[in-house]
Design a protein around this motif. Sequence first.
Motif, short mmCIF file in Angstrom:
data_model
loop_
_atom_site.label_atom_id
_atom_site.label_comp_id
_atom_site.label_asym_id
_atom_site.label_seq_id
_atom_site.Cartn_x
_atom_site.Cartn_y
_atom_site.Cartn_z
N GLU A 80 29.23 -15.77 23.34
CA GLU A 80 29.06 -14.33 23.56
C GLU A 80 29.68 -13.53 22.42
OE1 GLU A 80 30.02 -10.79 26.83
OE2 GLU A 80 30.71 -12.85 27.19
N PHE A 81 30.86 -13.94 21.97
CA PHE A 81 31.54 -13.21 20.91
C PHE A 81 30.69 -13.22 19.63
CE2 PHE A 81 34.30 -12.56 17.33
CZ PHE A 81 35.15 -11.55 17.75
N CYS A 82 30.22 -14.38 19.23
CA CYS A 82 29.46 -14.49 17.99
C CYS A 82 28.10 -13.80 18.11
CB CYS A 82 29.28 -15.95 17.60
SG CYS A 82 30.82 -16.76 17.10
N SER A 83 27.44 -13.96 19.25
CA SER A 83 26.13 -13.36 19.44
C SER A 83 26.21 -11.84 19.37
CB SER A 83 25.55 -13.80 20.78
OG SER A 83 24.32 -13.14 21.03
N THR A 84 27.20 -11.26 20.04
CA THR A 84 27.31 -9.81 20.10
C THR A 84 27.85 -9.23 18.79
OG1 THR A 84 27.64 -9.85 22.49
CG2 THR A 84 28.37 -7.87 21.32
N SER A 85 28.85 -9.86 18.22
CA SER A 85 29.53 -9.29 17.04
C SER A 85 28.73 -9.48 15.76
CB SER A 85 30.91 -9.91 16.88
OG SER A 85 30.81 -11.29 16.51
N GLY A 86 28.01 -10.59 15.63
CA GLY A 86 27.30 -10.86 14.39
C GLY A 86 28.18 -11.22 13.22
N VAL A 87 29.39 -11.72 13.48
CA VAL A 87 30.31 -12.01 12.38
C VAL A 87 29.97 -13.31 11.66
CG1 VAL A 87 32.22 -10.73 13.42
CG2 VAL A 87 31.96 -13.17 13.93
N TRP A 88 29.25 -14.21 12.33
CA TRP A 88 28.91 -15.50 11.73
C TRP A 88 27.50 -15.41 11.17
CZ3 TRP A 88 28.74 -20.70 14.95
CH2 TRP A 88 28.53 -21.77 14.06
N THR A 89 27.38 -15.36 9.87
CA THR A 89 26.08 -15.24 9.24
C THR A 89 25.82 -16.44 8.33
OG1 THR A 89 26.96 -13.92 7.40
CG2 THR A 89 26.13 -12.72 9.33
N TYR A 90 24.55 -16.67 8.07
CA TYR A 90 24.14 -17.84 7.29
C TYR A 90 22.79 -17.53 6.66
CZ TYR A 90 22.32 -22.61 6.51
OH TYR A 90 21.77 -23.75 5.96
N THR A 91 22.60 -17.91 5.41
CA THR A 91 21.33 -17.71 4.73
C THR A 91 20.57 -19.03 4.64
OG1 THR A 91 22.15 -15.82 3.44
CG2 THR A 91 20.18 -16.95 2.62
N GLN A 92 19.41 -19.05 5.26
CA GLN A 92 18.51 -20.20 5.14
C GLN A 92 17.74 -20.03 3.83
OE1 GLN A 92 16.00 -20.90 8.56
NE2 GLN A 92 14.47 -21.98 7.36
N GLU A 93 18.09 -20.82 2.84
CA GLU A 93 17.51 -20.68 1.51
C GLU A 93 16.32 -21.62 1.33
OE1 GLU A 93 20.87 -21.41 -1.03
OE2 GLU A 93 21.47 -19.30 -0.99
N ASP A 94 15.47 -21.24 0.41
CA ASP A 94 14.36 -22.11 -0.01
C ASP A 94 13.42 -22.49 1.12
OD1 ASP A 94 15.41 -22.11 -2.59
OD2 ASP A 94 16.73 -23.80 -2.17
N ALA A 95 13.21 -21.58 2.06
CA ALA A 95 12.18 -21.81 3.07
C ALA A 95 10.80 -21.64 2.42
CB ALA A 95 12.35 -20.85 4.24
N SER A 96 9.81 -22.28 3.00
CA SER A 96 8.49 -22.33 2.37
C SER A 96 7.42 -21.64 3.21
CB SER A 96 8.08 -23.79 2.14
OG SER A 96 9.00 -24.44 1.27
N LEU A 97 6.36 -21.21 2.54
CA LEU A 97 5.18 -20.67 3.19
C LEU A 97 4.12 -21.76 3.31
CD1 LEU A 97 4.66 -17.26 1.32
CD2 LEU A 97 5.99 -17.71 3.39
#
Length: 211
Positions: free
Chosen positions: A36-53
């Motif tokens: 709940e803390f992470c979902s609501t606060s948004g403090v934990w972020t991550y970039t999914q790099e090099d995704a493809s089309l």
Amino acid sequence: MAAFTLADAVDDVLPHLAADPSSPVTELAIRNAAIEFCSTSGVWTYTQEDASLTAGQRAVELEPDMGAAVARVLAVRYRGKGLAPANQGKWLDEVEYGDATGAPRFWAQNDTEQVLLHPVPVSSQAGVLEIDLALQPSRAATTIPGWIWAKWGERIVDGALARLMLMPGKPWTAPDLGALHRQLFHGAMHNAQAGAITNRARAPLRTRSRH
């Protein structure tokens, strides 16, 4: 910083309770408070790099960091250029959103498994998307990033205590104390949310071009 094992917080919770729940019950309360803390606060972020089309496919699968689940998509970039969030239900409005196929210009999210692109890609392209994600521990997670626990662990314990103390009819039920711990938890969670929003707004615009 190393990951923090959620089971290690059991000893932080039990002394505040009038009776001792089983370890699985206590650990579940801790995990759910962390989610709940992470979902609501948004403090934990991550970039999914090099995704493809993939040609003809609107959906791109989300791949969160190990041990995490996606709370929501924050931003999507195609070849370094930010795509605009769109209302999926309006994608048939060509006046607003243009052609149905071509290079992606908009994104939408209707679940935590994939992001949807508009227009539909006309060609397959490897490694051209970056997707910024807000993460939370998965339902099976046994750990949380150590830096999150170091900064907010005491308040996550408050969240676990609130969940346990507000259970009706248990030997450890304590509604008044539970309400106090819930207030402390919610206050910290929303303060963290405000800080995360401010930090994202101050982050420099990413315009890296990819070919």
